[in-house]
Motif scaffolding. Structure first.
Motif, PDB file in Angstrom:
ATOM      1  N   PRO A  56       0.840  -1.206   0.000  1.00 46.01           N
ATOM      2  CA  PRO A  56       0.000   0.000   0.000  1.00 46.01           C
ATOM      3  C   PRO A  56       0.872   1.252   0.000  1.00 46.01           C
ATOM      4  N   SER A  57       0.394   2.301  -0.616  1.00 45.14           N
ATOM      5  CA  SER A  57       1.170   3.533  -0.717  1.00 45.14           C
ATOM      6  C   SER A  57       1.590   4.057   0.652  1.00 45.14           C
ATOM      7  N   ALA A  58       0.752   3.874   1.662  1.00 46.70           N
ATOM      8  CA  ALA A  58       1.044   4.395   2.992  1.00 46.70           C
ATOM      9  C   ALA A  58       2.269   3.749   3.623  1.00 46.70           C
ATOM     10  N   LEU A  59       2.661   2.583   3.150  1.00 45.56           N
ATOM     11  CA  LEU A  59       3.777   1.861   3.751  1.00 45.56           C
ATOM     12  C   LEU A  59       5.088   2.057   2.995  1.00 45.56           C
ATOM     13  N   LYS A  60       5.068   2.778   1.898  1.00 47.88           N
ATOM     14  CA  LYS A  60       6.261   2.895   1.070  1.00 47.88           C
ATOM     15  C   LYS A  60       7.184   4.012   1.563  1.00 47.88           C
ATOM     16  N   ALA A  61       8.476   3.784   1.363  1.00 52.18           N
ATOM     17  CA  ALA A  61       9.504   4.757   1.739  1.00 52.18           C
ATOM     18  C   ALA A  61      10.505   4.866   0.593  1.00 52.18           C
ATOM     19  N   ALA A  90       2.436   4.847  -8.820  1.00 56.87           N
ATOM     20  CA  ALA A  90       3.795   4.750  -8.272  1.00 56.87           C
ATOM     21  C   ALA A  90       4.243   6.043  -7.607  1.00 56.87           C
ATOM     22  N   THR A  91       3.684   7.155  -8.009  1.00 51.65           N
ATOM     23  CA  THR A  91       4.155   8.451  -7.502  1.00 51.65           C
ATOM     24  C   THR A  91       3.399   8.935  -6.276  1.00 51.65           C
ATOM     25  N   LEU A  92       2.294   8.305  -5.928  1.00 47.33           N
ATOM     26  CA  LEU A  92       1.421   8.846  -4.882  1.00 47.33           C
ATOM     27  C   LEU A  92       2.145   9.092  -3.560  1.00 47.33           C
ATOM     28  N   PRO A  93       2.825   8.087  -2.979  1.00 53.43           N
ATOM     29  CA  PRO A  93       3.482   8.362  -1.697  1.00 53.43           C
ATOM     30  C   PRO A  93       4.576   9.413  -1.811  1.00 53.43           C
ATOM     31  N   LEU A  94       5.252   9.473  -2.951  1.00 54.67           N
ATOM     32  CA  LEU A  94       6.312  10.460  -3.142  1.00 54.67           C
ATOM     33  C   LEU A  94       5.731  11.877  -3.189  1.00 54.67           C
ATOM     34  N   VAL A 109       0.895  18.778  -7.360  1.00 54.31           N
ATOM     35  CA  VAL A 109      -0.214  18.492  -8.271  1.00 54.31           C
ATOM     36  C   VAL A 109      -0.174  17.015  -8.647  1.00 54.31           C
ATOM     37  N   GLN A 110      -1.307  16.360  -8.561  1.00 49.58           N
ATOM     38  CA  GLN A 110      -1.432  14.968  -8.996  1.00 49.58           C
ATOM     39  C   GLN A 110      -2.438  14.919 -10.131  1.00 49.58           C
ATOM     40  N   PRO A 114      -6.367   9.937  -7.766  1.00 48.83           N
ATOM     41  CA  PRO A 114      -5.402   9.184  -6.967  1.00 48.83           C
ATOM     42  C   PRO A 114      -6.009   7.983  -6.244  1.00 48.83           C
ATOM     43  N   ARG A 115      -7.304   8.077  -5.943  1.00 49.65           N
ATOM     44  CA  ARG A 115      -7.999   6.999  -5.207  1.00 49.65           C
ATOM     45  C   ARG A 115      -7.351   6.739  -3.850  1.00 49.65           C
ATOM     46  N   TRP A 116      -6.606   7.682  -3.361  1.00 49.90           N
ATOM     47  CA  TRP A 116      -5.948   7.552  -2.056  1.00 49.90           C
ATOM     48  C   TRP A 116      -5.640   8.946  -1.537  1.00 49.90           C
ATOM     49  N   ARG A 117      -6.249   9.296  -0.415  1.00 48.42           N
ATOM     50  CA  ARG A 117      -5.989  10.575   0.244  1.00 48.42           C
ATOM     51  C   ARG A 117      -6.124  11.745  -0.736  1.00 48.42           C
ATOM     52  N   THR A 118      -7.211  11.729  -1.477  1.00 48.34           N
ATOM     53  CA  THR A 118      -7.407  12.725  -2.530  1.00 48.34           C
ATOM     54  C   THR A 118      -7.306  14.157  -2.014  1.00 48.34           C
ATOM     55  N   GLY A 119      -7.765  14.396  -0.804  1.00 49.96           N
ATOM     56  CA  GLY A 119      -7.770  15.750  -0.279  1.00 49.96           C
ATOM     57  C   GLY A 119      -6.427  16.250   0.207  1.00 49.96           C
ATOM     58  N   ASP A 120      -5.394  15.414   0.168  1.00 47.01           N
ATOM     59  CA  ASP A 120      -4.097  15.779   0.746  1.00 47.01           C
ATOM     60  C   ASP A 120      -3.101  16.370  -0.252  1.00 47.01           C
ATOM     61  N   TYR A 121      -3.466  16.468  -1.516  1.00 47.53           N
ATOM     62  CA  TYR A 121      -2.605  17.115  -2.513  1.00 47.53           C
ATOM     63  C   TYR A 121      -3.052  18.567  -2.639  1.00 47.53           C
ATOM     64  N   ASP A 122      -2.161  19.426  -3.095  1.00 48.68           N
ATOM     65  CA  ASP A 122      -2.566  20.821  -3.284  1.00 48.68           C
ATOM     66  C   ASP A 122      -3.609  20.939  -4.389  1.00 48.68           C
ATOM     67  N   LEU A 123      -3.445  20.142  -5.445  1.00 47.86           N
ATOM     68  CA  LEU A 123      -4.422  20.139  -6.532  1.00 47.86           C
ATOM     69  C   LEU A 123      -4.413  18.788  -7.218  1.00 47.86           C
ATOM     70  N   VAL A 124      -5.601  18.270  -7.488  1.00 49.03           N
ATOM     71  CA  VAL A 124      -5.757  17.062  -8.293  1.00 49.03           C
ATOM     72  C   VAL A 124      -6.421  17.473  -9.603  1.00 49.03           C
TER      73      VAL A 124
END
Length: 334
Positions: A56-61, A90-94, A109-110, A114-124
């Motif tokens: 999952p994206s949340a676990l990637k480093a 592939a870019t979501l956690p980054l 900007v994404q 994203p289907r994941w934490r959509t509200g956490d980017y400055d702009l989608v």
């Protein structure tokens, strides 16, 4: 800043997994920004080590990235970019790391949903047919792309001697292929080719045909055999890609219904876009919504076997998204 000095160039970082169709979305948006404001663009391509790719994206480093990847995040002491534009899973956690670690300096900007934490980017910047909404979501018809008047004119130069003298109407045919929702079996490809040949012959025009990487070999062979007798050019994948030149010289553009990118790019030219049917292998509601959107904008119609002409205002959705980024940056920077 001194009076009369030029504005500082924006620094833009484009991040993708390196797939051309995906990267072109982020790069096209960056280039649209560059057309509107002086900018310096850098591109970073990333992929995760096989052992970590499915996490999952949340676990990637960052240490889980494949050693062949570019370094997407600035190193210690390096400046953060003004704008980060990324696309793909592939870019979501980054992207979220960039937003957090830059301390808000970098506007993230994404593209796509994203289907994941959509509200956490400055702009989608998401296709309207994806059906997502929010205060940080800009819905556009289709996806961002690299098509511009300047790019088409430049791309046409290489092929001018081969295409400019072709009989009109010049018909660009953009063929996709097998995907999650569609297929192009040999018999259907042959049927499409016969309908295209009839339409081109009836108008005394010419053909400019290109296949995608997803086009099955049997479909390529069937269409090439039936269309090679027409005046024009069928690109065999060798040498310079005539895609931009085809769009520039075309009077009509025929696009298979499996490609949102090609449909949106075609609609940016202002030329009639005819949607070619394929064999559906599963419900394709998103594509149906896109094609309905294009019809409402006056850009596209289902291919009915004829080459009727019409006019509409070319879509400039990538430029609209770029202006939105600049507007939000201006608000953020006061």
């Amino acid at each position: 800043m001194e009076v009369g000095s030029p504005p500082k160039a924006l620094t833009i970082r484009v991040v993708s997994d390196g797939r051309i169709g995906m990267e072109n979305q982020a790069l096209g948006l960056a280039e649209a920004l560059q057309r509107l404001s002086p900018s310096e663009i850098t591109v970073r391509r990333v992929k995760w080590r096989k052992a970590f790719d499915k996490l999952p994206s949340a676990l990637k480093a960052p240490w889980m990235l494949d050693p062949a990847s570019d370094d997407p995040l600035p190193g210690a002491g390096d400046a953060w970019p003004d704008v980060w534009i990324a696309t793909g899973r592939a870019t979501l956690p980054l992207s979220l790391m960039a937003r957090r670690r830059s301390g808000g300096k970098t506007f993230v900007v994404q593209t796509q949903d994203p289907r994941w934490r959509t509200g956490d980017y400055d702009l989608v910047v998401a296709p309207r047919h994806d059906g997502i909404a929010g205060p940080n979501v800009l819905s556009i018809t289709g996806s961002p792309h690299r098509i511009s008047a300047e790019r088409l004119a430049e791309g046409a130069k290489t092929f001018a001697d081969r295409l400019e003298s072709l009989p009109r109407p010049r018909v660009a045919v953009l063929i996709g292929g097998k995907s999650r929702a569609y297929d192009l079996p040999e018999d259907h490809a042959a049927l499409l080719a016969d309908r295209i040949a009839t339409a081109v012959t009836a108008t005394g025009g010419s053909l400019m045909l290109t296949f995608s990487r997803r086009t099955p070999e049997a479909a390529k062979a069937a269409m090439t055999a039936r269309l090679s007798g027409l005046p024009g050019l069928i690109w065999d994948g060798e040498g310079p890609n005539p895609y931009f030149a085809f769009l520039q010289f075309a009077d009509h553009i025929l696009v298979t219904e499996d490609s949102a990118n090609m449909a949106a790019e075609a609609a940016s030219t202002g030329k009639p876009v005819h949607i070619l049917p394929m064999v559906a292998t599963k419900p394709a509601d998103k594509f149906a919504r896109l094609h309905a959107d294009l019809r409402e904008r006056g850009a596209a119609r289902p291919f009915d076997g004829t080459l009727e002409s019409w006019t509409y205002t070319p879509l400039v959705e990538t430029d609209r998204a770029a202006r939105e980024i600049l507007n939000r940056l201006a608000v953020r920077n006061g």
